[in-house]
Scaffold this active site. Structure first.
Site, PDB file in Angstrom:
ATOM      1  N   ASP A 200       0.817  -1.207   0.000  1.00 52.68           N
ATOM      2  CA  ASP A 200       0.000   0.000   0.000  1.00 52.68           C
ATOM      3  C   ASP A 200       0.861   1.271   0.000  1.00 52.68           C
ATOM      4  OD1 ASP A 200      -2.764   1.142   0.534  1.00 52.68           O
ATOM      5  OD2 ASP A 200      -1.675   1.965   2.245  1.00 52.68           O
ATOM      6  N   GLU A 242       1.468  -0.446  -4.960  1.00 51.86           N
ATOM      7  CA  GLU A 242       0.413   0.522  -5.212  1.00 51.86           C
ATOM      8  C   GLU A 242       1.078   1.885  -5.239  1.00 51.86           C
ATOM      9  OE1 GLU A 242      -3.462   2.864  -3.642  1.00 51.86           O
ATOM     10  OE2 GLU A 242      -1.795   2.424  -2.335  1.00 51.86           O
TER      11      GLU A 242
HETATM   12  C1  GLC Z   1      -4.503   2.980  -0.393  1.00 49.14           C
HETATM   13  C2  GLC Z   1      -5.782   2.168  -0.289  1.00 49.14           C
HETATM   14  C3  GLC Z   1      -6.898   3.050   0.195  1.00 49.14           C
HETATM   15  C4  GLC Z   1      -6.500   3.669   1.530  1.00 49.14           C
HETATM   16  C5  GLC Z   1      -5.128   4.364   1.440  1.00 49.14           C
HETATM   17  C6  GLC Z   1      -4.591   4.747   2.789  1.00 49.14           C
HETATM   18  O1  GLC Z   1      -4.597   3.964  -1.363  1.00 49.14           O
HETATM   19  O2  GLC Z   1      -6.085   1.573  -1.527  1.00 49.14           O
HETATM   20  O3  GLC Z   1      -8.098   2.344   0.298  1.00 49.14           O
HETATM   21  O4  GLC Z   1      -7.481   4.590   1.932  1.00 49.14           O
HETATM   22  O5  GLC Z   1      -4.171   3.530   0.848  1.00 49.14           O
HETATM   23  O6  GLC Z   1      -4.091   3.629   3.459  1.00 49.14           O
END
Ligand code: GLC
Ligand code: CA
Length: 541
Positions: A200, A242
């Site tokens: 993440d 991500e």
């Molecule tokens: C990522 C996740 C999202 C979350 C963010 C903060 O972007 O996909 O759902 O709110 O991280 O952790």
């Protein structure tokens, strides 16, 4: 050439709270999801990506973590998790989970201690400042909810840094103890048998004055440290980034094949929606030409939708306006710089468009990620808060609560979708498994086809530029296999003339039905495509 499992895999993004309730408390849980593994086996996916399963106060649906080495009691126990993992592995399904490196919940014991002040051994686990002017150029991600990346801590008498919600303080990666803790967490889960992580928010680990605090060299260095641990001790595990960034910046998360194995292709995603609306191959072709090549052991993660808003961060202002105009006609549909809708409603429940976009997604080299529920054409609920409307209970059958839970419907964590157009009474697994022409059965065939033709996962892509700009067409080739993919992005029938003379003498065989098309000669090859029609051919002979 080595075979990397993650390059061949189809991923399935699973929201535990929304998948299957086993104890009637109105919330999905781990035993529930274990009981549905056979369904995922039938669907044909190779790897499950679990959204956060850790203890959390739930202000960001589990991305606000209180304990990285435990399971949210609402979902079950570590034993339940181990049983789930073992059964998945027995069925030949791998499992990865979200790993949130960047921040914790403000209820995490580290932060509770850190707040006590500089004398606390945990104070340096977080990023503090006496004034909120540091790192002034750094953008705010959750624009609608947050006004600053700094929040005042009364107890400590200082500001703390948070890239996401106020209740998610960023960890301080300059502190070697933090780095050690996080490596320990990686080991903890991989020792249990987990097959990797969706990492993440990876760009934001380090902060430096005068920068945007995104993708700094120090951040890449730490990601490489994690990778070294993986290569040494868990060589079969996969790490997926991500990082919502432009192609050139995204490329850096792969390093020289020594950083992360995969990264989500954020720039491509909105352009698939643009292309089908503009009836023009341009947006897709342009972005792919701008996308750098990857090292051989790396792969893109390809997706149409996920658990967040359809992000338009990787769009120009003009493109964003266009997307809002076309796909978020009701202001309720907008959230942050994106659109909170599921795939089916976005594509106006047009099965032709849904098949077309999925066919592109599954054939452009990369590994597709299916968002739970999209394989059965689930609807959404734009009147729910934040991103909750795309996280409603899975529809299993047309019984009470769509077969998701035996509880009183008022007790459900979120209502099932009952809009006449998308109701669970028809859009559900049980009904669709019985109808040969359902989207679910079509997705199963698509998953199967991707496995049959390795070009779709490992291949090299070459565009074909025909005169008709409404058609997107390309070859993907791998190890002597040659596939020709042709897509009509338009709502009207279209003719196509393409020069295939380099394959003169070959016979195109359409892979869904096996029909052999007229042989290719020296003259332009002619095809006709219906509205949103497409062909996937193997060039034989
Ligand atoms: C990522 C996740 C999202 C979350 C963010 C903060 O972007 O996909 O759902 O709110 O991280 O952790
Ligand atoms: Ca439950």
């Amino acid at each position: 050439m080595r075979d990397y499992w993650y390059k061949r895999a189809v991923f399935y993004e699973l929201y535990i709270r929304g998948f299957q309730d086993s104890n009637g408390d109105g919330m999905g849980d781990i035993p529930g999801m274990t009981s549905r593994l056979e369904y995922l086996k039938r669907l044909g996916i190779d790897c499950i990506w679990l959204l956060p399963m850790y203890p959390s106060p739930g202000h960001d649906d589990g991305y606000d973590i209180m304990d990285f080495k435990s399971i949210n009691p609402e979902f079950g126990t570590l034993t339940d998790f181990q049983l789930f993992l073992d059964k998945a592995h027995m069925l030949g399904i791998r499992v990865i989970a979200d790993l949130v490196l960047n921040h914790t919940s403000n209820t995490h014991p580290w932060f509770l201690e850190a707040k006590k002040g500089p004398s606390s051994p945990y104070h340096d686990y977080f990023v503090w400042s006496d004034n909120p002017d540091k790192y002034a150029n750094v953008p705010i991600i959750f624009q609608k909810s947050e006004t600053s990346n700094w929040a005042w801590c009364h107890e400590c008498g200082k500001y703390y840094w948070h890239r996401f919600f106020t209740h998610q303080p960023d960890l301080n990666y300059d502190n070697p103890k933090v780095r050690e803790e996080m490596l320990g967490i990686v080991r903890f889960w991989l020792d249990k048998g987990l097959d990797g992580f969706r990492m993440d928010a990876v760009p934001y680990l380090y902060e430096r004055e005068g920068t945007l605090c995104e993708g700094l060299p120090e951040t890449h260095e730490f990601l490489k440290t994690i990778r070294r641990l993986i290569d040494e001790s868990y060589p079969d595990a996969v790490l997926i980034a991500e990082a919502n960034q432009w192609p050139e910046d995204l490329r850096q998360y792969f390093g020289d094949g020594d950083e992360l194995h995969m990264a989500f292709n954020f720039p491509l995603m909105p352009r698939l929606f643009m292309a089908i609306r503009q009836e023009h191959h341009g947006p897709v072709v342009d972005i792919i030409r701008r996308t750098p090549e990857l090292p051989e052991n790396c792969q893109w993660a390809m997706f149409l939708r996920n658990h967040d808003e359809l992000t338009l961060a990787m769009c120009t202002d003009e493109e964003r306006d266009y997307m809002f105009k076309e796909y978020a006609k009701d202001p309720q549909m907008k959230l942050y710089s994106g659109i909170r809708r599921r795939l089916y409603p976005l594509l106006e429940k047009d099965i032709g468009k849904v098949q077309l976009l999925n066919a592109v997604l599954f054939t452009i080299p990369g590994s597709p990620v299916i968002y739970y529920g999209d394989e059965i054409g689930m609807g959404d609920n734009i009147y729910m808060g934040d991103r909750d409307g795309v996280r409603t209970p899975m529809h299993w059958d047309d019984n009470r609560n769509a077969g998701f839970s035996s509880c009183n419907p008022s007790k459900l964590y979120a209502p099932v979708i009952t809009d006449p157009d998308f109701s669970y009474t028809s859009a559900n697994v049980q009904v669709e498994e019985l109808i040969p022409s359902s989207i679910l059965n079509w997705m199963k065939r698509l998953i199967h086809l991707r496995r049959l033709f390795p070009s779709f996962s490992n291949g090299k892509l070459r565009f074909i530029f025909a005169e008709n700009k409404k058609i997107l067409s390309y070859f993907v080739e791998y190890d002597g296999e040659r596939m020709l993919c042709v897509f009509n992005m338009a709502s009207s029938s279209q003719p196509l003339n393409i020069d295939l003379s380099e394959f003169a003498g070959c016979r195109p065989v359409e892979v869904f039905g096996g029909a052999e098309f007229p042989p290719i000669g020296e003259l332009p090859y002619q095809l006709a495509l219906g509205p949103y029609g497409f062909y996937l051919f193997e060039l034989c002979g």
